[in-house]
Design a protein around this motif. Sequence first.
Motif, PDB file in Angstrom:
ATOM      1  N   LYS A  23       0.849  -1.125  -0.030  1.00 43.86           N
ATOM      2  CA  LYS A  23       0.026   0.051  -0.151  1.00 43.86           C
ATOM      3  C   LYS A  23       0.805   1.182  -0.121  1.00 43.86           C
ATOM      4  CE  LYS A  23      -3.397  -0.146   2.695  1.00 43.86           C
ATOM      5  NZ  LYS A  23      -4.208  -0.296   4.099  1.00 43.86           N
ATOM      6  N   VAL A  24       1.903   1.125   0.865  1.00 40.78           N
ATOM      7  CA  VAL A  24       2.908   2.309   0.982  1.00 40.78           C
ATOM      8  C   VAL A  24       3.596   2.420  -0.489  1.00 40.78           C
ATOM      9  CG1 VAL A  24       4.758   3.353   2.196  1.00 40.78           C
ATOM     10  CG2 VAL A  24       3.082   2.348   3.272  1.00 40.78           C
ATOM     11  N   GLU A  26       2.652   1.654  -3.332  1.00 34.48           N
ATOM     12  CA  GLU A  26       1.539   2.253  -4.244  1.00 34.48           C
ATOM     13  C   GLU A  26       1.612   3.831  -4.180  1.00 34.48           C
ATOM     14  OE1 GLU A  26      -0.690   2.657  -7.369  1.00 34.48           O
ATOM     15  OE2 GLU A  26       0.399   1.208  -7.001  1.00 34.48           O
ATOM     16  N   ALA A  27       1.753   4.292  -2.959  1.00 35.73           N
ATOM     17  CA  ALA A  27       1.697   5.732  -2.585  1.00 35.73           C
ATOM     18  C   ALA A  27       2.912   6.333  -3.125  1.00 35.73           C
ATOM     19  CB  ALA A  27       1.643   5.987  -1.250  1.00 35.73           C
ATOM     20  N   LYS A  30       2.479   6.637  -6.990  1.00 35.49           N
ATOM     21  CA  LYS A  30       1.665   7.457  -7.656  1.00 35.49           C
ATOM     22  C   LYS A  30       2.570   9.195  -7.187  1.00 35.49           C
ATOM     23  CE  LYS A  30      -2.630   5.386  -6.614  1.00 35.49           C
ATOM     24  NZ  LYS A  30      -3.844   5.282  -5.514  1.00 35.49           N
ATOM     25  N   LYS A  31       3.272   9.167  -6.119  1.00 37.42           N
ATOM     26  CA  LYS A  31       3.908  10.533  -5.882  1.00 37.42           C
ATOM     27  C   LYS A  31       5.197  10.727  -6.916  1.00 37.42           C
ATOM     28  CE  LYS A  31       6.065  13.231  -2.302  1.00 37.42           C
ATOM     29  NZ  LYS A  31       6.446  13.220  -0.824  1.00 37.42           N
ATOM     30  N   ASP A 356      -2.609   2.653   6.420  1.00 39.03           N
ATOM     31  CA  ASP A 356      -3.330   3.963   5.651  1.00 39.03           C
ATOM     32  C   ASP A 356      -2.799   5.282   6.189  1.00 39.03           C
ATOM     33  OD1 ASP A 356      -5.151   2.147   4.311  1.00 39.03           O
ATOM     34  OD2 ASP A 356      -6.553   2.334   5.897  1.00 39.03           O
ATOM     35  N   ALA A 359       0.862   5.665   4.354  1.00 33.53           N
ATOM     36  CA  ALA A 359       0.621   5.626   2.967  1.00 33.53           C
ATOM     37  C   ALA A 359       0.162   7.129   2.644  1.00 33.53           C
ATOM     38  CB  ALA A 359      -0.245   4.892   2.357  1.00 33.53           C
ATOM     39  N   ALA A 360      -0.769   7.644   3.382  1.00 34.13           N
ATOM     40  CA  ALA A 360      -1.382   8.925   3.234  1.00 34.13           C
ATOM     41  C   ALA A 360      -0.238  10.154   3.559  1.00 34.13           C
ATOM     42  CB  ALA A 360      -2.469   9.252   4.095  1.00 34.13           C
TER      43      ALA A 360
END
Length: 362
Positions: A23-24, A26-27, A30-31, A356, A359-360
């Motif tokens: 999940k991290v 994937e973050a 995207k960044k 979450d 990752a955010a």
Amino acid sequence: MNYRITVLPGDGVGPEVMAEGMKVLEAVAKKFGHTFKLEYELIGAVAIDKTDFALPEETLKMCKKSDAVMLAAVGDPRYDDPKLPVHPEDGLLALRKGLGLFANIRPVKVFDELVNASTLKAEVLKGTDFIFVRELTGGVYFAKPKKEWLTTKGRKATDSMTYSEQEIERIVRVGFELARSRKKRLVSVDKANVLKSSRLWRQVAIEVSKDYPDVALSHVLVDACAMQLIRTPTAFDVIVTENLFGDILTDESAQLAGSMGMLPSASLAGIPQSGKPTFGLFEPIHGSAPSIAGKDIANPIATILTVAMMLRYSLALEKEAASVEKAVEVVLKQGYRTDDIMADGNTRVGTRQMGDLIAAEV
């Protein structure tokens, strides 16, 4: 950039913490505009259940085609009987050997926010930040003869501790390279007062040190090192040692950080150099913890920090690695904690929510 990652969730809490690590990742994708192709394979007990092998041939083939390998954990109490022909941990040992992963890198950093999570005094721990370099494919775990037999007086067993100068030289160079990029202090741990293999280890370390005049080399016996890690952990910068000693000392060091759920590791097939990718297997140091599997309470931070190590060492993405580490630090400063590092005044979160939050923050 496009990267190919083999993902091995493994057993117990492995799939849960790996999900948060991905999940991290994937973050990060995207960044920073990267593409990570994730290919999932089997290892450990889940592999034995489905294929009768702890490391299926297909898994090893896939790993060899990848830019890096992410592993969560292996182990299952159903396979604890030593008389069984195959065990989940066999898969991990075979993977390390099959991929030529001779250098295990374990950073030990005590976050200021967790300085009270350990049983040691805060004033002893504050500022602890060092790296263990453990030789991974030699020594007593792999050398032969290795056997058990019956004599007229009872059972006997033997294991051999063997090292070549080539094996020692390459792992010591890893230590020197890492020390050169940090505080330029390297401690070589051995048992040269007793063991022939350790005497060779010390001789080779001294010889290699001539190529690194900017790094201060010192030698510490393994028992003394074990004591110093508890008494004065801030005195260390980079520590290099052989397989068995490293296995024991790194688990001891894990307690400095308050929980094994906080510490990542990398197993590399080459000598890391700044800005250059080195193929490796990346895994949190904790086990499969089957007693808490499926309860959403396992700490995913070790796996998430392992993702950062993968980005740094195998993909040469330093900014991306730093962004993950910074995100972990920020979330801890905000007071969020899983059960293993929980304290009064903190906010308790589960495995998924911790993932979450980090990752955010990325």
